[in-house]
Write a protein that holds these residues in place. Structure first.
Motif, PDB file in Angstrom:
ATOM      1  N   VAL A 128      12.909  10.332  44.022  1.00 47.31           N
ATOM      2  CA  VAL A 128      13.839   9.886  42.977  1.00 47.31           C
ATOM      3  C   VAL A 128      14.730  11.037  42.528  1.00 47.31           C
ATOM      4  CG1 VAL A 128      13.987   9.126  40.570  1.00 47.31           C
ATOM      5  CG2 VAL A 128      12.420   7.976  42.140  1.00 47.31           C
ATOM      6  N   LYS A 129      14.156  12.211  42.338  1.00 46.84           N
ATOM      7  CA  LYS A 129      14.946  13.376  41.929  1.00 46.84           C
ATOM      8  C   LYS A 129      15.935  13.778  43.016  1.00 46.84           C
ATOM      9  CE  LYS A 129      11.399  15.242  38.831  1.00 46.84           C
ATOM     10  NZ  LYS A 129      10.451  16.351  38.575  1.00 46.84           N
ATOM     11  N   TRP A 131      17.216  11.775  45.258  1.00 46.00           N
ATOM     12  CA  TRP A 131      18.233  10.724  45.308  1.00 46.00           C
ATOM     13  C   TRP A 131      19.259  10.915  44.188  1.00 46.00           C
ATOM     14  CZ3 TRP A 131      20.031   6.979  48.363  1.00 46.00           C
ATOM     15  CH2 TRP A 131      20.862   6.008  47.794  1.00 46.00           C
ATOM     16  N   ASN A 132      18.797  11.228  43.003  1.00 48.37           N
ATOM     17  CA  ASN A 132      19.708  11.426  41.876  1.00 48.37           C
ATOM     18  C   ASN A 132      20.641  12.608  42.106  1.00 48.37           C
ATOM     19  OD1 ASN A 132      18.691   9.238  40.453  1.00 48.37           O
ATOM     20  ND2 ASN A 132      17.183  10.459  39.344  1.00 48.37           N
ATOM     21  N   ARG A 133      20.121  13.676  42.715  1.00 44.25           N
ATOM     22  CA  ARG A 133      20.994  14.814  43.038  1.00 44.25           C
ATOM     23  C   ARG A 133      21.990  14.437  44.130  1.00 44.25           C
ATOM     24  NH1 ARG A 133      16.072  17.886  41.928  1.00 44.25           N
ATOM     25  NH2 ARG A 133      15.355  17.564  44.073  1.00 44.25           N
ATOM     26  N   ILE A 135      23.358  11.402  44.774  1.00 53.94           N
ATOM     27  CA  ILE A 135      24.451  10.538  44.333  1.00 53.94           C
ATOM     28  C   ILE A 135      25.415  11.272  43.397  1.00 53.94           C
ATOM     29  CG2 ILE A 135      23.107   8.424  44.613  1.00 53.94           C
ATOM     30  CD1 ILE A 135      22.593   8.383  41.629  1.00 53.94           C
ATOM     31  N   LYS A 136      24.979  12.399  42.839  1.00 57.19           N
ATOM     32  CA  LYS A 136      25.866  13.196  41.992  1.00 57.19           C
ATOM     33  C   LYS A 136      26.665  14.211  42.798  1.00 57.19           C
ATOM     34  CE  LYS A 136      22.951  12.876  37.830  1.00 57.19           C
ATOM     35  NZ  LYS A 136      22.109  13.635  36.868  1.00 57.19           N
ATOM     36  N   ASP A 147      16.115  18.251  50.003  1.00 58.02           N
ATOM     37  CA  ASP A 147      16.506  16.900  49.591  1.00 58.02           C
ATOM     38  C   ASP A 147      16.993  16.100  50.799  1.00 58.02           C
ATOM     39  OD1 ASP A 147      15.872  17.604  47.048  1.00 58.02           O
ATOM     40  OD2 ASP A 147      17.906  17.477  46.230  1.00 58.02           O
ATOM     41  N   GLU A 158      18.030   3.651  48.441  1.00 54.35           N
ATOM     42  CA  GLU A 158      17.766   3.868  47.025  1.00 54.35           C
ATOM     43  C   GLU A 158      16.287   3.626  46.725  1.00 54.35           C
ATOM     44  OE1 GLU A 158      19.372   2.385  42.617  1.00 54.35           O
ATOM     45  OE2 GLU A 158      20.235   1.573  44.478  1.00 54.35           O
TER      46      GLU A 158
END
Length: 305
Positions: A128-129, A131-133, A135-136, A147, A158
């Motif tokens: 999850v972490k 993935w969040n990095r 998409i940013k 990652d 996702e």
């Protein structure tokens, strides 16, 4: 001649604030999760009722105003007489988590399940972490190599929601009626090993026994909370005091004990870890010693923050 101290510069102890997982918001009058609790008393003193009551305080969502949901997602019971005891069955433990064979293999099986749940959560959280990095990031060149490995491994999909909305899964291992087995043995064993490492797997361990000396020393030395029921055996009281001698004098211990166990089924609860509300009659009444002897203050349930 007396002792004096001269401090050296830049060698202060720095307290780490790192934790395995974010602490859950539970009723502050309950014992913090990842605890070890021992009930010690003879048959008929009320051990089972008090265990069930405390268990329901953690699990009953009507009382858990602080964070909706159960405080323990997974509960494992080792009890040879579970299916013959209607009272203990009130805990409504999932049948696959009830074990009637108190053996090392049973403990290893439970520990493996607990570790698997925690490890799977950690892997999910890690992705999850990542993935969040991702998409940013404005381009793949900005995504850390580790990652990218996770993203390729998961086909850049996702992450799904997991079944633990309150964070890392919290477990409880419950041992009752196991004194006649080889489970409570001295020295190296799966149970002794897990008892001192339970926090690393976000797990609490509760044990019921008639005799404190029935527990291996390594377990007795790592208990967070003692629940002590009335006994007329002075030797048993001395054995119990040996386990808590570092936090209270024997004289004061006996005052607390005699006050707390006056009524049938009442017990003295001692929280070794916390200095607040350390001595209680049952779980609700906090005990104090003043000039007039022992007194109690009822522990009122606080409002939600």
């Amino acid at each position: 001649m007396s002792v004096r101290a001269e401090p050296l510069s830049d060698l202060d102890i720095r307290v780490s604030k790192a934790t395995l997982t974010k602490p859950r918001k539970i009723n502050p009058h309950l014992f913090q999760l990842c605890n070890t609790i021992v009930w010690c008393g003879m048959r008929g003193t009320g051990k089972t009722n008090s265990m069930i009551s405390l268990f329901k305080d953690y699990m009953d969502t009507k009382h858990n105003k602080f964070e909706p949901g159960f405080d323990y997602e997974h509960v494992h019971m080792i009890n040879p007489s579970y299916w013959n005891d209607p009272k203990i069955q009130e805990m409504n433990i999932e049948p696959q988590n009830v074990h009637v064979e108190p053996t090392d293999n049973t403990v290893l099986e439970i520990v493996d399940t607990i570790k698997t749940n925690v490890d799977e959560y950690k892997e999910w959280e890690k992705y999850v972490k990542a993935w969040n990095r991702f998409i940013k990031a404005r381009s793949l060149s900005e995504v850390p190599p580790l990652d990218l490995i996770l993203l390729y491994k998961n086909n850049f999909t996702e992450p799904d929601m997991n079944e633990y909305p309150h964070g890392m899964p919290s477990s409880l291992m419950f041992l009752d009626d196991v004194a006649a087995s080889d489970l409570l043995k001295q020295g190296k064993s799966p149970l002794n090993s897990f008892f001192i490492r339970h926090r690393h797997n976000n797990c609490s361990v509760w044990v019921s026994t008639q005799y404190i000396k029935a527990l291996p020393r390594i377990m007795r030395n790592n208990v967070c909370v003692f629940c002590l029921f009335a006994t007329k055996d002075g030797k048993v009281l001395k054995e119990i005091y040996q386990e808590i001698a570092g936090i209270v004098s024997e004289e004061d211990f006996m005052k607390y004990y005699e006050f707390a166990t006056r009524e049938k089924h009442d017990f003295l609860c001692i929280d070794i870890v916390s200095t607040k509300n350390r001595f209680r009659r049952n779980f609700k009444d906090v005990l104090y010693i003043d000039d007039g002897g022992v007194s109690s203050t009822e522990n009122e349930s606080p409002d939600a923050p």
